[in-house]
Motif scaffolding. Structure first.
Motif, PDB file in Angstrom:
ATOM      1  N   GLY A 129      -5.503 -13.218  -4.856  1.00  0.00           N
ATOM      2  CA  GLY A 129      -5.411 -12.062  -3.612  1.00  0.00           C
ATOM      3  C   GLY A 129      -4.116 -11.457  -3.797  1.00  0.00           C
ATOM      4  N   MET A 130      -3.840 -10.552  -2.580  1.00  0.00           N
ATOM      5  CA  MET A 130      -2.655  -9.903  -2.410  1.00  0.00           C
ATOM      6  C   MET A 130      -2.251  -9.863  -1.076  1.00  0.00           C
ATOM      7  SD  MET A 130      -3.910  -6.068  -2.829  1.00  0.00           S
ATOM      8  CE  MET A 130      -5.479  -6.330  -4.054  1.00  0.00           C
ATOM      9  N   ASP A 131      -1.079  -9.822  -0.921  1.00  0.00           N
ATOM     10  CA  ASP A 131      -0.392 -10.023   0.502  1.00  0.00           C
ATOM     11  C   ASP A 131      -0.525  -8.537   1.084  1.00  0.00           C
ATOM     12  OD1 ASP A 131       1.981  -8.355  -0.143  1.00  0.00           O
ATOM     13  OD2 ASP A 131       3.002 -10.289  -0.899  1.00  0.00           O
ATOM     14  N   THR A 136      -1.464  -2.511   1.394  1.00  0.00           N
ATOM     15  CA  THR A 136      -1.413  -1.264   2.300  1.00  0.00           C
ATOM     16  C   THR A 136      -0.962  -0.074   1.126  1.00  0.00           C
ATOM     17  OG1 THR A 136       0.964  -1.648   2.743  1.00  0.00           O
ATOM     18  CG2 THR A 136      -0.730  -2.178   4.300  1.00  0.00           C
ATOM     19  N   LYS A 137      -0.364  -0.551  -0.139  1.00  0.00           N
ATOM     20  CA  LYS A 137       0.179   0.461  -0.909  1.00  0.00           C
ATOM     21  C   LYS A 137      -0.729   0.479  -2.084  1.00  0.00           C
ATOM     22  CE  LYS A 137       4.749  -0.828   0.012  1.00  0.00           C
ATOM     23  NZ  LYS A 137       6.070  -1.487  -0.368  1.00  0.00           N
ATOM     24  N   ILE A 138      -1.700  -0.083  -2.445  1.00  0.00           N
ATOM     25  CA  ILE A 138      -2.534  -0.257  -3.664  1.00  0.00           C
ATOM     26  C   ILE A 138      -3.145   1.117  -4.219  1.00  0.00           C
ATOM     27  CG2 ILE A 138      -4.698  -0.871  -2.544  1.00  0.00           C
ATOM     28  CD1 ILE A 138      -4.937  -2.965  -4.732  1.00  0.00           C
ATOM     29  N   HIS A 141      -0.141   6.616  -5.251  1.00  0.00           N
ATOM     30  CA  HIS A 141       0.171   7.306  -6.596  1.00  0.00           C
ATOM     31  C   HIS A 141       1.633   6.494  -7.128  1.00  0.00           C
ATOM     32  CE1 HIS A 141      -0.064  10.215  -9.717  1.00  0.00           C
ATOM     33  NE2 HIS A 141       1.288  10.428  -9.470  1.00  0.00           N
ATOM     34  N   LEU A 142       1.340   5.948  -8.370  1.00  0.00           N
ATOM     35  CA  LEU A 142       2.604   5.380  -9.248  1.00  0.00           C
ATOM     36  C   LEU A 142       2.819   3.986  -8.725  1.00  0.00           C
ATOM     37  CD1 LEU A 142       5.095   8.214 -10.040  1.00  0.00           C
ATOM     38  CD2 LEU A 142       2.939   7.501 -11.399  1.00  0.00           C
ATOM     39  N   PHE A 143       2.128   3.382  -7.723  1.00  0.00           N
ATOM     40  CA  PHE A 143       2.482   2.139  -7.143  1.00  0.00           C
ATOM     41  C   PHE A 143       1.779   0.933  -8.266  1.00  0.00           C
ATOM     42  CE2 PHE A 143       1.043  -2.017  -5.179  1.00  0.00           C
ATOM     43  CZ  PHE A 143       2.424  -2.271  -4.538  1.00  0.00           C
ATOM     44  N   THR A 144       2.515   0.107  -8.524  1.00  0.00           N
ATOM     45  CA  THR A 144       1.956  -1.164  -9.460  1.00  0.00           C
ATOM     46  C   THR A 144       2.867  -2.450  -9.213  1.00  0.00           C
ATOM     47  OG1 THR A 144       1.870  -1.829 -11.735  1.00  0.00           O
ATOM     48  CG2 THR A 144       3.941  -0.390 -11.191  1.00  0.00           C
ATOM     49  N   GLY A 155      -4.196   3.808 -12.131  1.00  0.00           N
ATOM     50  CA  GLY A 155      -5.782   3.595 -12.056  1.00  0.00           C
ATOM     51  C   GLY A 155      -6.320   3.479 -10.679  1.00  0.00           C
ATOM     52  N   LEU A 156      -5.764   2.874 -10.021  1.00  0.00           N
ATOM     53  CA  LEU A 156      -6.244   2.675  -8.235  1.00  0.00           C
ATOM     54  C   LEU A 156      -6.243   4.122  -7.442  1.00  0.00           C
ATOM     55  CD1 LEU A 156      -5.606  -0.948  -7.483  1.00  0.00           C
ATOM     56  CD2 LEU A 156      -7.877   0.069  -8.529  1.00  0.00           C
TER      57      LEU A 156
END
Length: 173
Positions: A129-131, A136-138, A141-144, A155-156
């Motif tokens: 999973g993810m914290d 909240t940032k998934i 744009h450009l978040f990885t 992608g997301l």
């Protein structure tokens, strides 16, 4: 030779389904066909390798109607989400023994259903999973969360735009 020819035919058909050029209008599309073609394209990433056993894919498809959409774009959404699930499972596999992975295999579950006259597609994995700070940032744009050179962070964000803006749908994590 017959099996190989059948496999080539299947891959060719899946690539045609997956990469359909979108028209200017939405088309009725079989989303199960799009999911299956995406899985076939990703099959090489799901297979066992020297670090881990094969990732199991459980398809729990319900009865859903054809959906008016831009099929090529929806298939891209499936590709981005499934590729991220595989990446997450590959990453967590590095910290687990091969024996542990065989006893508790990595798994991706895809389910489809109708709920309140809306087609719902759920894609989940049994990774860690993810914290909340990542969650909240998934779709930004450009978040990885990947190391430099391992992903673009697009992608997301693109998947979110295709589902919400282009198709008027909803994409939740």
């Amino acid at each position: 030779m017959k099996d190989s020819g059948d496999r080539i035919n299947s891959i060719s058909k899946s690539l045609r389904i997956f990469s359909r050029a979108d028209t200017k209008t939405k088309q009725k599309s079989d989303l199960h066909e799009g999911l299956d073609s995406t899985l076939l394209i990703l099959r090489h990433r799901l297979k066992a390798n020297e670090q881990r056993p094969a990732i199991n894919v459980i398809k729990d498809y319900g009865v859903i109607p054809g959906v008016a959409c831009f099929p090529g774009q929806i298939n891209q959404v499936f590709m981005n989400i499934l590729a991220n699930a595989i990446d997450a499972l590959d990453e967590v596999s590095q910290n687990r023994s091969f024996d542990d992975l065989q006893a508790n295999p990595n798994c991706i579950t895809i389910s489809t259903q109708i709920r309140e006259q809306t087609v719902m597609i759920s894609i989940s994995d049994n990774g860690p999973g993810m914290d909340e700070s990542v969650r909240t940032k998934i779709f930004d744009h450009l978040f990885t969360t990947k190391q430099v050179g391992k992903g673009t962070g697009l992608g997301l964000a693109i998947a979110y735009q295709i589902v919400t803006d282009t198709h008027g749908g909803k994409l939740d994590v």
